[in-house]
Design an enzyme around this catalytic site. Structure first.
Site, mmCIF file in Angstrom:
data_model
loop_
_atom_site.group_PDB
_atom_site.id
_atom_site.type_symbol
_atom_site.label_atom_id
_atom_site.label_comp_id
_atom_site.label_asym_id
_atom_site.label_seq_id
_atom_site.Cartn_x
_atom_site.Cartn_y
_atom_site.Cartn_z
ATOM 1 N N ALA A 119 106.495 39.767 6.412
ATOM 2 C CA ALA A 119 106.837 39.626 7.827
ATOM 3 C C ALA A 119 105.657 40.002 8.710
ATOM 4 C CB ALA A 119 108.044 40.501 8.179
ATOM 5 N N ALA A 120 105.660 39.455 9.904
ATOM 6 C CA ALA A 120 104.632 39.768 10.890
ATOM 7 C C ALA A 120 104.971 41.101 11.551
ATOM 8 C CB ALA A 120 104.564 38.662 11.937
ATOM 9 N N LYS B 262 104.131 50.852 -4.416
ATOM 10 C CA LYS B 262 105.178 49.837 -4.265
ATOM 11 C C LYS B 262 105.803 49.441 -5.596
ATOM 12 C CE LYS B 262 105.525 49.281 0.162
ATOM 13 N NZ LYS B 262 106.728 49.871 0.827
ATOM 14 N N TYR C 160 98.403 51.149 -2.399
ATOM 15 C CA TYR C 160 99.651 50.561 -1.900
ATOM 16 C C TYR C 160 100.439 49.903 -3.044
ATOM 17 C CZ TYR C 160 102.477 47.515 1.191
ATOM 18 O OH TYR C 160 103.481 46.851 1.844
#
Length: 303
Positions: A197-198, A169, A165
């Site tokens: 963020a959730a 990214k 990841y």
């Protein structure tokens, strides 16, 4: 001045849930016609259904906005090109692209299967590449385009168990750096957001108490700013919980060693001087950084 997207057409990938959904709703509420792209897979990218995208389209239409759904898999360039052709046929142009689609397959490098590593890179990096390539000529022809990459603190600063990841990214930041230069003459501005963020991507990664304080709605204003008419370019904004920071890649002032002085031991002895972050500054492009090093070498040799 109120930021509006009247007359603009936006494509948001991974818009069936989480941040993508909120970005799409925000664009539509401010006048954009939106293509809701979502493959409909699980968090790890497996499976597929158009149900999530269709629900977001219904939300937008119920609020008086304009949207269509598209189920293209961003890792399939032919599907991506068809999605862009659909947007062009339906709305006549494409002004905004938000590369938001993503998956997680977290494992340490010692345990990760290469197929899982490749899958994460394919979605985050190649998905952004395919979608950007598919809209690029349209934006060049109309001399207007706004493209947003989605990075992460994991890519910018590293995180345990996320080498796949993190690699992807950070790669989209390099992609942005090059495209912001290539797109300049045609007013194509390319930026990056690093959201916190959730969402279903973070539900079992972050503590519950933190998740309650980092709603996707607190990130979307940054996304909308970065794809607006007066947006900057080559900008990285981190956003979460109503807090925003700007991130830059910087370089310290060049330190010269003559041929007589040059050795690994000399670098070790002078490393604190080389890594003096008080001298750090950004560069407009790679040529400026290379030029700074060469100029330092030439001046030092002539001294």
């Amino acid at each position: 001045m109120t930021i509006r997207f009247d007359g603009r057409v936006a494509i948001v990938t991974g818009a069936g849930n989480g941040l993508g959904r909120v970005h799409a709703l925000g664009l539509a509420a401010r006048g954009a016609k939106v293509v809701i792209n979502d493959f409909g897979g699980a968090r790890d990218g497996k499976g597929g259904s158009s149900e999530a995208a269709l629900k977001v389209v219904e939300e937008i239409r119920a609020a008086g906005g304009t949207a269509i759904a598209n189920g293209a898999n961003v890792t399939d360039f032919e599907q991506v090109k068809a999605m862009v052709e659909q947007a062009k046929a339906e709305f006549g142009r494409v002004d905004v692209l938000i590369n938001n689609a993503g998956i997680l397959r977290d494992k340490t490098l010692s345990k990760v299967e290469m197929a899982d590593f490749q899958a994460v890179v394919d979605v985050h990096l190649m998905g952004a590449v395919y979608c950007t390539k598919a809209v690029w000529e349209i934006m060049r022809e109309q001399n207007y385009g706004r493209i947003l990459m989605t990075s992460s603190a994991s890519g910018l600063f590293g995180n345990f168990g996320q080498s796949n990841y993190a690699a992807a990214k950070m790669a989209v930041v390099g992609f942005m750096n090059a495209l912001s230069i290539e797109g300049k003459k045609n007013d194509i501005r390319v930026n990056t957001i690093a959201p916190i963020a959730a969402t279903r991507m973070t539900n079992d990664v972050l503590p519950e108490a933190m998740l309650e304080r980092i709603r996707p709605e607190q990130v979307t204003p940054a996304a909308l700013f970065l794809v607006s008419e007066n947006a900057p370019t080559k900008t990285i904004l981190s956003a979460g919980g109503g807090v925003f920071t700007a991130t830059q890649l910087v370089d310290t002032a060049p330190v010269y060693f003559s041929d007589k002085e040059l050795s690994p031991e000399a670098l070790e002895a002078n490393f604190a001087k080389i890594a003096n972050w008080n001298t750090a500054r950004p560069y407009a492009d790679s040529n400026a950084q290379v030029q700074a090093l060469i100029e330092k070498a030439i001046k030092s040799m002539q001294a």
